[in-house]
Structure formats: C-alpha cells, structure tokens
Write a protein that holds these residues in place. Structure first.
Motif, short mmCIF file in Angstrom:
data_model
loop_
_atom_site.label_atom_id
_atom_site.label_comp_id
_atom_site.label_asym_id
_atom_site.label_seq_id
_atom_site.Cartn_x
_atom_site.Cartn_y
_atom_site.Cartn_z
N ILE A 53 1.06 -0.99 -0.07
CA ILE A 53 0.31 0.04 0.14
C ILE A 53 0.73 0.97 -0.04
CG2 ILE A 53 -1.56 1.10 1.47
CD1 ILE A 53 -2.54 -1.57 2.68
N ASN A 54 0.14 1.93 -1.30
CA ASN A 54 1.50 3.69 -1.32
C ASN A 54 3.06 3.24 -1.43
OD1 ASN A 54 -0.94 4.98 -0.41
ND2 ASN A 54 -0.42 4.92 2.06
N ASN A 55 3.22 2.08 -2.48
CA ASN A 55 4.83 1.60 -2.18
C ASN A 55 5.05 1.40 -1.74
OD1 ASN A 55 4.44 0.59 -4.81
ND2 ASN A 55 4.10 3.41 -5.65
N ASP A 56 5.13 1.81 -0.43
CA ASP A 56 6.26 1.56 0.66
C ASP A 56 6.26 0.50 2.05
OD1 ASP A 56 6.85 2.48 3.47
OD2 ASP A 56 5.60 3.90 4.70
N PRO A 57 7.36 -0.54 1.72
CA PRO A 57 7.82 -1.69 1.70
C PRO A 57 7.72 -1.87 3.36
CG PRO A 57 9.58 -0.29 1.48
CD PRO A 57 8.97 0.58 0.77
N ARG A 58 7.15 -0.88 3.96
CA ARG A 58 6.73 -0.91 5.55
C ARG A 58 5.31 -1.16 6.63
NH1 ARG A 58 8.38 4.86 8.18
NH2 ARG A 58 7.07 4.89 5.75
#
Ligand code: AKG
Length: 273
Positions: A178-183
């Motif tokens: 989601i949101n290209n956020d790997p966290r």
C-alpha cells in the motif's frame, strides 16, 4: 462435572447458493450468528484492540500504515485473536462458518487461521483491492475461502465488502505494498481500474457473512460513519498443493515491516528464556 454439549450448525445453504459461489467466487449469507453472540464477541473484540493484544509478537499491527509505535493505526489488524482470548474458540458463528465452508469446498475442508480487521469510526482506511492469495507462500496452490462477519451493520459508508464476480478464475495479478511503502504489510492490486468495473457491494446485518475464494478480487471502503466497523474473519480450505514452479510474488520479498521486526525480536526473546 457438567458435560459440554457441542453446538450444531443452524444454517444450511441451498444448491442455488453453492452454484452462485462457484460461478462468482463469493456469496453473502444473512445470518451465521445471533444478536446475543454478537454482543459477546464485540466486548472481547474491543478489549483485544484496546489492550494491544499480540502487538509485541507482531500479531497486532497496522495493515494500512507504517505501524510506528504510538501512532494511531489506520487499519488495525490482529492475527489469530483467539490466542489472546481463548473464549473465542466457542461459538455458533464458528460452527456455522465451518459447516457452510464444507458445503462450498467439500467435507475435507479444515480451519486455516483467523484474524480481525477494525476500522475506527471516521478514521479507518480503505482495504485496497487485492487477492488474498497474493499474501501467501509462492510455492503452493490453494483452494480456500474466507468468511467475513461484521459485528455491526456493514454498509457502503462504513466499509462493507465488495467483490469482482468471476475474478476467482483469474491468475494472481501483480500487487504492491500500500502506498508503495515497503514498511506497510497490506497489499494493493496494481491498476485496479483495469479490473474492477463490475464490482458488487455486499452490505450485511451484524452476524451475517460473506464467503470469498482465495483469488477473488475484493475491497472494503474507508469508515466514513460515526460507528466503529468491526470484522471477524475465519479461513477454511483444502490441503495446499506444491507447485512445480513457484509463483514470483516479488511484492512480498520487498517488504520490511515493523511487524516482522517485532515478530523476530519476540522469537529471539522467547528462545533465550
Ligand atoms: O475487513 C476488511 O476491511 C477487508 C477484509 C479482507 O480483505 C479479507 O477478509 O480478505
């Protein structure tokens, strides 16, 4: 000693409903629980989220956000809630969910885990379009379903489930965090606009349930209402089959989540004891 009487299922679906499920990849059933049971579950559910049950172990986290300590989660999730509230083991919802799942998948179907996704009033984020199978190990094929049961009315305003009919027959499509956020643990389908034109929303009363297959594309909107949206989700399935060639789920290899870091630290702590 009093003898416990095992609960018997109170709901059986029709052949027409079974055919609908296999043609469309999802099914909506108006009741698998009772108002009394839903009140009991709601109290347990709220206690688990408020007490942050499972957080240290990595089992409570923000499915839709970066999951930092002290930051309000936009999509709080608990994996395996019954580990923190064994009284969740008992209940008509579970007996009916299992019986209907066996009608849909066959008598060999067994329980495959459970979780809870909470959308706080006026705050809970959308659960983006995804296929559940995109989260799982790439070296097996699955035939499983999820039973999604709300503990209050589920509406378009508070985030009821929506499905793309027939998408259970598609390949597993490319996803990203989601949101290209790997966290962020949660996944989102790439270019959902290409696939979701015929989506169907499934509002439900409390204690109703939707059933969907592991490749069915689905979504639940944000909670724009004044009441919390609580969903309890049970998984059932057949034995997974080993693939000759594993899938390439590169989106999962890219993840580096605080949830995973907490889970590893917890494992280290308990193995040192
Ligand atoms: O409860 C939600 O918001 C989404 C649930 C979901 O994606 C699922 O049960 O597979």
């Amino acid at each position: 000693m009093p003898t416990e009487i095992a609960l018997e299922p109170t709901v059986r679906i029709t052949q027409e409903q079974i055919d609908f499920f296999h043609a469309n990849g999802f099914l909506s059933v108006p009741a698998i629980s009772t108002p009394e049971e839903i009140e009991r579950l709601k109290a347990i559910y709220d206690r688990l989220f408020e007490s942050k049950a499972g957080r240290e172990e990595g089992n409570q986290f923000d499915l839709g956000g970066s999951d930092e300590d002290g930051k309000q989660a936009v999509l709080p999730q608990i994996l395996n809630p019954k580990k923190y509230a064994p009284e969740l083991e008992e209940g008509l919802f579970r007996v009916n969910a299992m019986a209907i799942s066996k009608q849909l998948l066959g008598e060999e179907a067994t329980a495959k885990g459970e979780h809870a996704i909470f959308k706080p009033a006026r705050f809970g984020a959308a659960t983006p379009w995804h296929q559940d199978n995109a989260y799982w190990g790439p070296d097996h094929d699955h035939c499983s379903l999820s039973v999604w049961m709300p503990l209050q009315p589920a509406t378009l305003e508070n985030g009821c489930m929506q499905f793309v009919p027939g998408s259970h027959t598609w390949e597993i499509l490319p996803h990203h965090c989601i949101n290209n956020d790997p966290r962020v643990h949660g996944l989102e389908l790439d270019h959902p606009e290409k696939y979701t034109a015929g989506a169907v929303a499934c509002p439900l009363p409390p204690g109703g349930a939707t059933f969907h297959l592991n490749k069915t594309l689905h979504y639940a909107g944000p909670n724009r209402s004044d009441i919390p949206r609580r969903a309890y989700i049970l998984g059932f399935g057949l034995a997974a089959k080993k693939r000759e060639t594993p899938h390439d789920f590169y989106w999962n290899r890219q993840k580096q989540t605080p949830r995973e870091e907490r889970a590893q630290a917890f494992q280290k702590k308990i193995s040192a004891c």
